[in-house]
Scaffold this motif. Structure first.
Motif, mmCIF file in Angstrom:
data_model
loop_
_atom_site.group_PDB
_atom_site.id
_atom_site.type_symbol
_atom_site.label_atom_id
_atom_site.label_comp_id
_atom_site.label_asym_id
_atom_site.label_seq_id
_atom_site.Cartn_x
_atom_site.Cartn_y
_atom_site.Cartn_z
ATOM 1 N N UNK A 83 -2.862 -2.392 -1.172
ATOM 2 C CA UNK A 83 -3.083 -1.002 -0.809
ATOM 3 C C UNK A 83 -4.286 -0.461 -1.540
ATOM 4 N N UNK A 84 -4.698 0.703 -1.146
ATOM 5 C CA UNK A 84 -5.907 1.278 -1.734
ATOM 6 C C UNK A 84 -5.614 2.202 -2.909
ATOM 7 N N UNK A 85 -4.322 2.367 -3.223
ATOM 8 C CA UNK A 85 -3.957 3.253 -4.319
ATOM 9 C C UNK A 85 -2.661 2.771 -4.966
ATOM 10 N N UNK A 86 -2.571 2.928 -6.289
ATOM 11 C CA UNK A 86 -1.313 2.608 -6.965
ATOM 12 C C UNK A 86 -0.253 3.612 -6.526
ATOM 13 N N UNK A 87 0.968 3.143 -6.402
ATOM 14 C CA UNK A 87 2.050 4.046 -6.029
ATOM 15 C C UNK A 87 2.348 4.996 -7.189
ATOM 16 N N UNK A 88 2.988 6.134 -6.909
ATOM 17 C CA UNK A 88 3.243 7.134 -7.961
ATOM 18 C C UNK A 88 4.070 6.618 -9.140
ATOM 19 N N UNK A 89 5.017 5.727 -8.889
ATOM 20 C CA UNK A 89 5.842 5.196 -9.981
ATOM 21 C C UNK A 89 5.001 4.367 -10.941
ATOM 22 N N UNK A 90 4.154 3.520 -10.398
ATOM 23 C CA UNK A 90 3.285 2.696 -11.241
ATOM 24 C C UNK A 90 2.347 3.584 -12.045
ATOM 25 N N UNK A 135 -6.524 3.009 -8.892
ATOM 26 C CA UNK A 135 -7.181 1.957 -8.121
ATOM 27 C C UNK A 135 -6.561 0.608 -8.490
ATOM 28 N N UNK A 136 -6.005 -0.132 -7.507
ATOM 29 C CA UNK A 136 -5.361 -1.417 -7.805
ATOM 30 C C UNK A 136 -6.283 -2.442 -8.472
#
Length: 141
Positions: free
Chosen positions: A67-74, A116-117
């Motif tokens: 994905x293009x963005x880290x999830x909120x939990x991470x 950013x992953x």
């Protein structure tokens, strides 16, 4: 430490944000690992943080991994590493200064991830290199 001739905080920015900064990552992680060993930060203290970073990474990969963005939990768990490091330093009492360079560098690095992953992966690589060099210099004492 971050203001020494060996590296500065702009170097941290490059390590996290630029794919082609591998040589700089090695140079800075070596300098930081050496300094943390000199300050007598224990492997256990460093590996506790690294273990948490690895858990965050594994859970992120299980949740989405791409994905293009880290999830909120991470992203939340990464942000919470900052107070966790401060708490760990406070628990060291008279040896809390040993973590100060690590705290300064890691807070800067976490801020530069910006959800950013790819930056997150570089952050994990950077911390792993710090742990490796710390262990190397700790053994040389």
């Amino acid at each position: 430490m971050a203001g020494t001739a060996e590296f500065n905080l702009q170097d941290i920015d490059r390590i996290i944000t630029q794919e082609d900064a591998a040589e700089l990552l090695v140079k800075v992680s070596q300098a930081l690992g050496r300094e943390l060993a000199r300050r007598k930060l224990t492997t256990h203290q460093l590996r506790n943080l690294f273990g948490e970073i690895r858990r965050i990474e594994k859970e992120w990969q299980q949740r989405q991994g791409q994905g293009d963005k880290l999830d909120p939990t991470t992203w939340r768990r990464l942000q919470l590493l900052k107070p966790r490091m401060a708490h760990q330093a406070a628990r060291l009492q008279d040896r809390g200064h040993a973590m100060q360079p690590l705290i300064e560098v890691m807070e800067r690095a976490i801020d530069r991830i910006e959800q950013d992953p790819e930056r997150f992966r570089r952050f994990v690589d950077f911390f792993e290199a710090i742990v490796a060099y710390h262990r190397f210099y700790q053994e040389k004492r």
